[in-house]
Scaffold this motif. Structure first.
Motif, PDB file in Angstrom:
ATOM      1  N   THR B  88      -2.833  -0.213  -3.447  1.00  0.00           N
ATOM      2  CA  THR B  88      -2.938   1.231  -3.276  1.00  0.00           C
ATOM      3  C   THR B  88      -3.098   1.577  -1.797  1.00  0.00           C
ATOM      4  O   THR B  88      -2.420   2.476  -1.284  1.00  0.00           O
ATOM      5  CB  THR B  88      -4.135   1.780  -4.076  1.00  0.00           C
ATOM      6  OG1 THR B  88      -3.942   1.444  -5.437  1.00  0.00           O
ATOM      7  CG2 THR B  88      -4.244   3.268  -3.937  1.00  0.00           C
ATOM      8  N   ILE B 167       5.380   6.929  -4.230  1.00  0.00           N
ATOM      9  CA  ILE B 167       4.503   8.095  -4.080  1.00  0.00           C
ATOM     10  C   ILE B 167       5.081   9.109  -3.102  1.00  0.00           C
ATOM     11  O   ILE B 167       4.558  10.208  -2.980  1.00  0.00           O
ATOM     12  CB  ILE B 167       3.069   7.713  -3.656  1.00  0.00           C
ATOM     13  CG1 ILE B 167       3.055   7.017  -2.296  1.00  0.00           C
ATOM     14  CG2 ILE B 167       2.412   6.837  -4.703  1.00  0.00           C
ATOM     15  CD1 ILE B 167       1.651   6.805  -1.771  1.00  0.00           C
ATOM     16  N   THR B 170       5.739  12.727  -4.526  1.00  0.00           N
ATOM     17  CA  THR B 170       4.484  13.447  -4.802  1.00  0.00           C
ATOM     18  C   THR B 170       3.897  13.971  -3.504  1.00  0.00           C
ATOM     19  O   THR B 170       3.559  15.154  -3.382  1.00  0.00           O
ATOM     20  CB  THR B 170       3.457  12.478  -5.438  1.00  0.00           C
ATOM     21  OG1 THR B 170       4.085  11.765  -6.471  1.00  0.00           O
ATOM     22  CG2 THR B 170       2.269  13.221  -5.959  1.00  0.00           C
ATOM     23  N   GLY B 220      -1.433  10.790  -4.655  1.00  0.00           N
ATOM     24  CA  GLY B 220      -0.686   9.557  -4.422  1.00  0.00           C
ATOM     25  C   GLY B 220      -1.511   8.332  -4.772  1.00  0.00           C
ATOM     26  O   GLY B 220      -1.010   7.378  -5.376  1.00  0.00           O
ATOM     27  N   ARG B 223      -1.565   7.957  -8.455  1.00  0.00           N
ATOM     28  CA  ARG B 223      -0.302   7.441  -8.980  1.00  0.00           C
ATOM     29  C   ARG B 223      -0.180   5.958  -8.732  1.00  0.00           C
ATOM     30  O   ARG B 223       0.290   5.210  -9.581  1.00  0.00           O
ATOM     31  CB  ARG B 223       0.873   8.173  -8.334  1.00  0.00           C
ATOM     32  CG  ARG B 223       1.766   8.781  -9.389  1.00  0.00           C
ATOM     33  CD  ARG B 223       3.152   9.084  -8.905  1.00  0.00           C
ATOM     34  NE  ARG B 223       4.108   8.306  -9.674  1.00  0.00           N
ATOM     35  CZ  ARG B 223       5.401   8.448  -9.556  1.00  0.00           C
ATOM     36  NH1 ARG B 223       5.905   9.320  -8.730  1.00  0.00           N
ATOM     37  NH2 ARG B 223       6.214   7.700 -10.271  1.00  0.00           N
ATOM     38  N   SER B 224      -0.598   5.489  -7.547  1.00  0.00           N
ATOM     39  CA  SER B 224      -0.363   4.073  -7.299  1.00  0.00           C
ATOM     40  C   SER B 224      -1.386   3.183  -7.995  1.00  0.00           C
ATOM     41  O   SER B 224      -1.045   2.072  -8.382  1.00  0.00           O
ATOM     42  CB  SER B 224      -0.254   3.764  -5.805  1.00  0.00           C
ATOM     43  OG  SER B 224      -1.160   4.488  -5.069  1.00  0.00           O
ATOM     44  N   GLU B 227       0.074   2.931 -11.535  1.00  0.00           N
ATOM     45  CA  GLU B 227       1.438   2.440 -11.720  1.00  0.00           C
ATOM     46  C   GLU B 227       1.430   1.036 -12.323  1.00  0.00           C
ATOM     47  O   GLU B 227       0.675   0.180 -11.904  1.00  0.00           O
ATOM     48  CB  GLU B 227       2.168   2.438 -10.379  1.00  0.00           C
ATOM     49  CG  GLU B 227       3.598   2.022 -10.483  1.00  0.00           C
ATOM     50  CD  GLU B 227       4.321   2.702 -11.618  1.00  0.00           C
ATOM     51  OE1 GLU B 227       4.309   3.932 -11.674  1.00  0.00           O
ATOM     52  OE2 GLU B 227       4.875   2.003 -12.483  1.00  0.00           O
TER      53      GLU B 227
END
Lengths: 281, 298
Positions: B88, B167, B170, B220, B223-224, B227
């Protein structure tokens, strides 16, 4: 010319401008190489055998997976759309702005929107597959997807309803219509393109989903015969092909089909969204 | 319509209407509560299935244990927690500068015709499924990194680069909105003080948009961390703390997907507990996201 001359006098500004242009260039490069690579490597591998009705390890057909994708999507939209739209109607047309419940619903929807797909997968597995004993099935996958896309549909429907001017509602009330009638006859029809844009956005999410479906819908590459059949969607199919590494050509071709699907969905969604903006202006 | 007996019929119509109105209002209310219900269900099922396992393994041993060997009853997810944080952080290092600068370009530097090209490209990037990113990473980036660094090519670096790409959309769209929301007077004021266009954007407009940009970064991060599929395909998935950028790494999300298919008993519960840890991480990022956005509003 003037611009360039000015920039040479001011090295910092020139540097900053270089940075932003470079960044935009990188973004464009990422886009082009990603889409371009998949298209260039994939299109020559599109073969007739990929589109046979039955899947087997010889033809590696993607048709069953495609049909499964469509059925999971349809089913989850059928569950989530009424819920999301009704929720948006309550939030925008019924509740007062200072309603406590609304704040809680917003927080809940934001939380749902932020939950990663693998957590949805775990949840769907624990609730639908295990606790309700549905097994790996179309129904379990569709319900899991419905929970996942609910916040998307709700938010976009709410935006769409918000964009309808209050004069519509006032006119309708003035003519003696009740609230319910105002909602369904006056407010909802012009909001349809916006709501559709959200639904198609949600479709895109379901089509691209993998992690949440492996442990709810399963991985059987056959056309479903009932709600309890285990199904493999196109994205899960794509994952299986690329992680096995045995059918790399077919994986390229499947990637192209998936990409084309996503591009089409994206285009329809933004066309609809564009219609709302156009209509307003 | 309104004959001699009209009065009662109107009344009946009015009551019917009233019943319909209040019935539908209840339906709408119930639909609005559906998302609260879903969140409650998710919490209930995850915690009920995961927390007992954490208790049996031991809270500290589960979180800080550095050995994940289900065969030997060793369930320590420290390598996965670190793995998630490493990739991340890598994604943020790669994605945020490019994303924010691209957003600045789109909001303040780019001619109209280019904006009409860029913005659909970015919304398409946002719509591309993670499995396609993962496939791209597997067939393009992994071999490239292999050439550069030797080894398998599946590494922290590969995963960070790929997540950084993922990302981008986003970060770009949220930051662009934030930059555009800054009042034009900030820019004009800076110009009036003798700043160039670039200086005005970077030293007056961007600082004013910082809480919106922060919100983009947090989104972001969320999201990471969450993921899964893309990371599995490029990270190598060794359940050990990576000693360098070029070593393989396993994230929390990958841990669940890789082993859930065959796990049983305590192993399975430990995987669900991994999901609980991930869920708590996400709740924390969500919380900081809303804090960042609220500070932007006030």
């Amino acid at each position: 010319m003037m611009e360039l001359w000015k920039l040479r006098r001011r090295p910092l500004s020139a540097l900053l401008r270089l940075c932003v242009t470079l960044a935009a260039g990188i973004t464009m490069f990422v886009f082009l190489i990603l889409v371009g690579y998949i298209l260039v490597k994939g299109i020559p591998n599109l073969e007739y055998s990929l589109f046979e009705w039955e899947y087997n390890s010889q033809n590696v057909s993607l048709v069953p997976a495609l049909i499964n994708t469509v059925s999971v999507t349809m089913l989850s939209l059928l569950i989530a759309s009424p819920l999301g739209i009704f929720a948006a109607i309550y939030m925008n047309e019924y509740a007062r702005k200072d309603n406590r419940l609304i704040a809680v619903v917003r927080i809940a929807a934001e939380t749902l929107a932020g939950i990663p797909s693998i957590v949805y997968g775990l949840f769907g597995m624990l609730l639908f597959v295990v606790a309700l004993r549905w097994g790996y099935s179309l129904a379990a996958g569709a319900f899991t997807m419905a929970v996942m896309i609910l916040p998307i549909i709700m938010r976009t429907a709410e935006e769409a309803l918000k964009s309808i001017p209050d004069s519509y509602r006032e006119g309708s009330f003035g003519l003696g219509a009740g609230r319910l009638r105002t909602v369904f006859a006056i407010v909802l029809p012009p909001a349809v393109p916006g709501i559709m844009a959200g639904i198609i956005l949600a479709t895109g999410r379901v089509v691209g989903e993998t992690a949440a479906l492996i442990f709810t819908a399963g991985t059987v590459a056959r056309v479903p015969v009932s709600l309890t059949s285990s199904v493999r969607t196109l994205s899960v199919h794509m994952y299986n092909l690329s992680s096995e590494g045995l059918h790399i050509k077919q994986a390229y071709a499947t990637a192209v089909v998936l990409l084309a699907l996503v591009i089409a969905i994206n285009a329809i969604s933004s066309a609809l969204a564009g219609r709302i903006i156009g209509g307003r202006g | 319509m309104r004959t001699a007996g009209g009065q009662p019929r109107i009344l009946r119509y009015a009551t019917m209407n009233h019943i319909k109105e209040s019935f539908m209002k209840t339906v709408f209310l119930a639909a609005a509560c559906a998302s609260i219900f879903c969140v409650a269900l998710i919490c209930l099922f995850l915690f009920a299935n995961g927390v007992p396992a954490i208790g049996r393994i031991g809270f500290v041993r589960f979180l800080t244990g550095s050995e994940w060997r289900p065969g030997n009853n060793l369930y320590g997810i420290w390598p996965m927690i670190l793995g998630s944080l490493y990739v991340t952080a890598g994604a943020i290092v790669v994605g945020v500068p490019v994303g924010v600068l691209t957003a600045a370009f789109m909001a303040k530097f780019c001619p109209d015709w280019l904006h009409r090209l860029l913005s659909p490209a970015i919304s398409l990037l946002a719509g591309i499924p993670s499995i396609l990113y993962g496939f791209f990473g597997l067939v393009v980036m992994v071999p490239a990194i292999r050439v550069i660094s030797g080894g398998s090519g599946k590494s922290v670096l590969t995963a960070s680069l790929l997540l950084g790409m993922m990302i981008l959309p986003t970060i770009i769209s949220v930051s662009e909105t934030a930059i555009r929301a800054v009042p034009e007077s900030y820019y004009q004021g800076a110009l009036a003080l003798g700043a160039t266009h670039e200086q005005a954007v970077f030293f007056a407009v961007l600082p004013a948009a910082r809480s919106g940009i922060l919100a983009a970064v947090i989104l972001g991060i969320g999201r990471s961390i969450g993921e899964t599929m893309a990371v599995i395909m490029v990270a190598g998935n060794q359940a050990v703390v990576p000693s360098s950028l070029f070593r393989g790494v396993r994230t929390l999300t990958a841990n669940i997907v890789l082993e859930m298919g065959y796990a049983a008993d305590l192993h399975r519960e430990a995987l669900i507990a991994t999901g609980v840890v991930l869920f708590v991480f996400i709740l924390l990022t969500n919380l900081s996201f809303s804090l960042a956005r609220n500070s932007e509003r006030s």
